[in-house]
Design an enzyme around this catalytic site. Structure first.
Site, PDB file in Angstrom:
ATOM      1  N   GLU A   1       0.995 -12.289  -7.076  1.00 31.01           N
ATOM      2  CA  GLU A   1       1.041 -10.870  -7.441  1.00 31.01           C
ATOM      3  C   GLU A   1       1.945 -10.608  -8.637  1.00 31.01           C
ATOM      4  OE1 GLU A   1       0.383  -6.813  -7.496  1.00 31.01           O
ATOM      5  OE2 GLU A   1      -0.684  -8.337  -6.338  1.00 31.01           O
ATOM      6  N   GLU A   2       3.137 -11.200  -8.643  1.00 29.79           N
ATOM      7  CA  GLU A   2       4.136 -10.813  -9.629  1.00 29.79           C
ATOM      8  C   GLU A   2       4.292 -11.777 -10.798  1.00 29.79           C
ATOM      9  OE1 GLU A   2       4.721  -7.956  -9.314  1.00 29.79           O
ATOM     10  OE2 GLU A   2       4.854  -7.390  -7.225  1.00 29.79           O
TER      11      GLU A   2
ATOM     12  N   SER B   1       0.139   3.951  -6.595  1.00 31.46           N
ATOM     13  CA  SER B   1       1.080   2.841  -6.550  1.00 31.46           C
ATOM     14  C   SER B   1       2.439   3.298  -7.084  1.00 31.46           C
ATOM     15  CB  SER B   1       0.516   1.654  -7.338  1.00 31.46           C
ATOM     16  OG  SER B   1       1.229   0.467  -7.069  1.00 31.46           O
TER      17      SER B   1
ATOM     18  N   ASP C   1      -3.582  -2.459   3.005  1.00 31.75           N
ATOM     19  CA  ASP C   1      -2.931  -2.699   1.719  1.00 31.75           C
ATOM     20  C   ASP C   1      -1.928  -3.847   1.875  1.00 31.75           C
ATOM     21  OD1 ASP C   1      -1.553  -2.581  -0.703  1.00 31.75           O
ATOM     22  OD2 ASP C   1      -1.651  -0.395  -0.810  1.00 31.75           O
TER      23      ASP C   1
ATOM     24  N   HIS D   1      -5.145  -2.182  -1.652  1.00 30.18           N
ATOM     25  CA  HIS D   1      -4.408  -1.311  -2.579  1.00 30.18           C
ATOM     26  C   HIS D   1      -5.330  -0.497  -3.485  1.00 30.18           C
ATOM     27  CE1 HIS D   1      -0.694  -0.005  -4.352  1.00 30.18           C
ATOM     28  NE2 HIS D   1      -0.969  -0.511  -5.535  1.00 30.18           N
TER      29      HIS D   1
END
Length: 728
Positions: free
Chosen positions: A196-197, A598, A673, A705
């Protein structure tokens, strides 16, 4: 005299407004069906492009007669030169493809299913391009990240958290790792937070000679487990996965190199500290030298190492530190030159992201680009001509243009003078590039160009869409900037109704994201949300957007200004923006709303609570409501850990400010999510109930999400439209 000219100007403005209104009435209004069901405003593009090794052709994936095909295109003429892969003939409805180094084989994937944002698994085949014969891998079992070796003989892939390879000639399978286990050990693919990051899913790479495979191993045994319930059965199912929330334990990561000849695996020395990140591995031009990046837990120190792949011994090449954080995205263009002696990379160490040339030992040769603007991407390197090609914000933070510069830092030249946003796909030999160019008013135009900038052929001009647009009453994005409370100029845009009447008072809906390094105010063709905003404009709303402090495209100091205190300056800027709009003669100051998704949902929630005197209504979709619930990598980069900076986590949490809520608040979240957990909204709801605040909420069962799939997209935007029409 001045007053009379003003009166004349106002009269002309009214006349122009009435004329535009009458023209707009003769055109179609943008409807929800246009945006969400018919895809009326979706542009065509050219995708699935692979540059071919001889520099004379590129390949592109198309659909013909309902089946995928890959065609060979002549660079000199832009004309099709043959079909390389035909899904109908192969009997495979493939969705992606790649070639090996000598282009004798292709790897195709079908029946691909997503896991998280970037991860997936599917059924893979190797196709011999000369004979058309296909070879199915793993007997049709689903695998991930299948990658052909540089020597054409093998394929490596991940299945069930283990790394495998298959010899294509014998079809013999070798299992490189055996300790892979769900929610414990992962080999060769990323854990949730890295994916994800750090924008990575595959975590292995072949050496240049095809004799070794480097991979990252994740031991997530001690990472706390998050549990999501999946609804739809008599008894809901639990889905448990490892998710490190801020301040909690991360995976223990290590780098290993598997030697195909010996069958042995060597661990690479990454230092004695274990609470670290190892987000990138690269092979240098030397097939026995592996490079890797190491970040400390707070991400304010980034190290580049070179390691001996045979012994595991490593050497620190260079290190970069910051009082705030070193952004991996701004240091992720590492490229080793064919001379075997130097490399280039990007860094924002001088305040803006620029390109640097280093010797192999890390010593600086020179900073190649410089100035109060950002290099946003390095896209090509012609080593023979000693030229470097890149995209930057030099013309404007609202635009992306394509430039060439010498490796000596001289001779910089713009290759795309047209205003707007350019995305470039350049051939490996830097002789040609494909330019995807759009503006806020013009859909993407795709052209094939020589490196000089000369256009070879228009591949897609979206002329049919342009003609279709002429029949609609579309509003233009009006870009502007205004000074906030401390004098910082912020960029924004307005979208007024196509039949705008300067004598009317309109409600304003502000759209916000606002997170670190993001950018919404950009001179580029919009997507789904932009055309929903067009629909709202057709319903009589003015839609506005402001990029607050902390957003991207304007250098390190502007982006890092929100460090250790997310939410504070950003909300001040959105409130100041609302006050700026409230002073406009055509705005009804009592009807200003804000919405976001978000980080934008976090922002819209906070803005309504803290700015309740200027905002009447807010919609928050999938919001973070406390950064204590978000992941380690993203959150600690900007806030440090909760143990070190509790106030940074709590002072600007919407949960902290529920007592200030006035006006209309709609809270929306998907229960499935995996990114911003439904837990965020549950806890905000609890706090609102305790504070005796009335609000509206809606959840989407099992939706992630994006809240998409099935009828969800249509439903959520219809719901938000109705809410805004009623409440704003």
């Amino acid at each position: 005299m001045i007053k009379s000219w003003k009166a004349i100007g106002l009269g002309l403005l009214c006349a122009v407004g009435l004329s535009l209104a009458s023209q707009a009435q003769a055109l179609k209004k943008v409807t929800a069906e246009d945006v969400f069901k018919l895809g009326t405003f979706s542009p065509k593009t050219v995708s699935g492009i692979n540059w071919m090794k001889d520099g004379q052709y590129y390949s592109s994936q198309l659909v013909r007669n309902g089946a995928p095909v890959v065609v060979k295109m002549n660079l000199a003429t832009g004309e099709e030169a043959g079909v390389l892969l035909d899904g109908r003939a192969l009997g495979v409805d493939f969705s992606s493809y790649s070639f090996n180094a000598d282009e004798s084989k292709a790897l195709i994937a079908t029946d691909v299913e997503s896991i998280y944002r970037r991860s997936s698994k599917g059924i893979f085949y190797v196709v011999d391009l000369a004979t058309g014969q296909k070879q199915q891998l793993m007997n049709g079992e689903k695998i991930s990240y299948a990658t052909l070796s540089p020597d054409n003989h093998k394929v490596a892939f991940v299945q069930s958290n283990n790394l495998f390879l298959v010899d294509l000639a014998s079809n013999q399978q070798t299992q490189i790792t055996t300790d892979g286990e769900w929610n414990k050990i992962i080999n060769g693919s990323a854990d949730w937070v890295y994916e994800e990051e750090f924008s990575m899913a595959q975590a292995f790479k072949w050496s240049p000679d095809g004799k070794k495979i480097a991979f990252i191993r994740f031991d997530e045994s001690e990472v706390p487990e998050f549990n999501m319930q999946l609804w739809g059965a008599l008894y809901p199912k639990d889905y448990k996965f490892k998710y490190p929330k801020a301040g909690e334990k991360n995976s223990l990561v290590s780098i290993h190199v598997y030697d195909l000849a010996s069958g042995k695996t060597q661990k690479i020395d990454a230092g004695s500290e274990t609470d670290i990140y190892l987000p990138r591995i690269y092979w240098t031009r030397d097939a026995n030298t592996l490079a890797f990046l190491r970040l400390n837990r707070l991400q304010n120190k980034l190290d580049l190492f070179h390691a001996d792949a045979s012994t595991g011994a490593s050497k620190l090449i260079l290190s970069e530190t910051s009082k705030t954080y070193v952004d991996l995205d701004y240091n992720d263009d590492l490229q080793y030159l064919s001379d075997g002696k130097t490399f280039i990379r990007t860094s924002e160490q001088d305040g803006y992201k620029h390109i640097y040339h280093h010797n192999l030992d890390g010593s600086l040769i020179r900073q190649i680009t410089s100035g109060d603007w950002e290099v946003t991407a390095m896209v090509g390197l012609d080593e023979k001509a000693k030229k470097l090609y890149f995209l930057s914000t030099e013309a404007s933070p609202l635009e992306r243009n394509f430039y060439v510069i010498g490796l000596d830092g001289k001779g910089k030249k713009a290759l795309t003078p047209a205003k707007g946003t350019h995305t470039i796909n350049m051939s490996p030999d830097s002789k040609f590039y494909i330019d995807y160019h759009s503006t806020a008013d013009t859909p993407v135009k795709v052209t094939l160009n020589e490196a000089s900038g000369k256009e070879v052929k228009v591949l897609e001009d979206n002329q049919a869409l342009k003609e279709k647009l002429k029949g609609y009453a579309l509003a233009k994005k009006e870009f502007f900037s205004f000074p906030t409370v401390d004098g910082t100029a912020l960029n924004g845009y307005l979208v007024k109704p196509a039949d705008f009447d300067p004598n009317k008072k309109y409600p304003v809906l502000m759209y916000v994201y606002g997170g670190p390094g993001s950018q919404n105010v950009l001179n580029a063709w919009g997507g789904l949300r932009d055309f929903w905003h067009q629909q709202l404009a057709a319903e009589g709303f003015v839609v506005a957007c402001i990029d607050n402090r902390g957003t991207g495209g304007r250098g390190r100091d502007f982006k890092h200004s929100t460090y250790a205190n997310l939410g504070k300056l950003e909300v001040i800027d959105q409130i100041e923006g609302a006050k700026h709009f409230a002073k406009m003669p055509f705005v009804d100051p009592s009807r200003i709303g804000i919405w976001g998704w978000s980080y934008g949902g976090y922002m819209s929630s906070l803005s309504l609570m803290i700015g309740h005197d200027v905002f009447k209504t807010a919609i928050a979709v999938a919001p973070v409501t406390t950064w204590r619930y978000y992941d380690t990598v993203y959150t600690e980069r900007y806030l440090q850990t909760p143990q070190l900076n509790a106030a940074g986590y709590d002072d600007n949490s919407p949960i902290t400010h529920v007592n200030k809520l006035k006006g209309n608040f709609l809270l929306i979240h998907g229960t499935g999510d995996d990114n911003v957990h439904f837990q965020n909204s549950v806890d905000l709801v609890n706090a609102l109930i305790t504070a005796d605040k009335q609000f509206d909420s809606f959840y989407y069962p099992n939706k992630a999400h994006s809240i998409s799939g099935g009828n969800a997209t249509w439903h959520i935007y219809t719901q938000m439209t109705n809410y805004l029409k009623e409440k704003l």
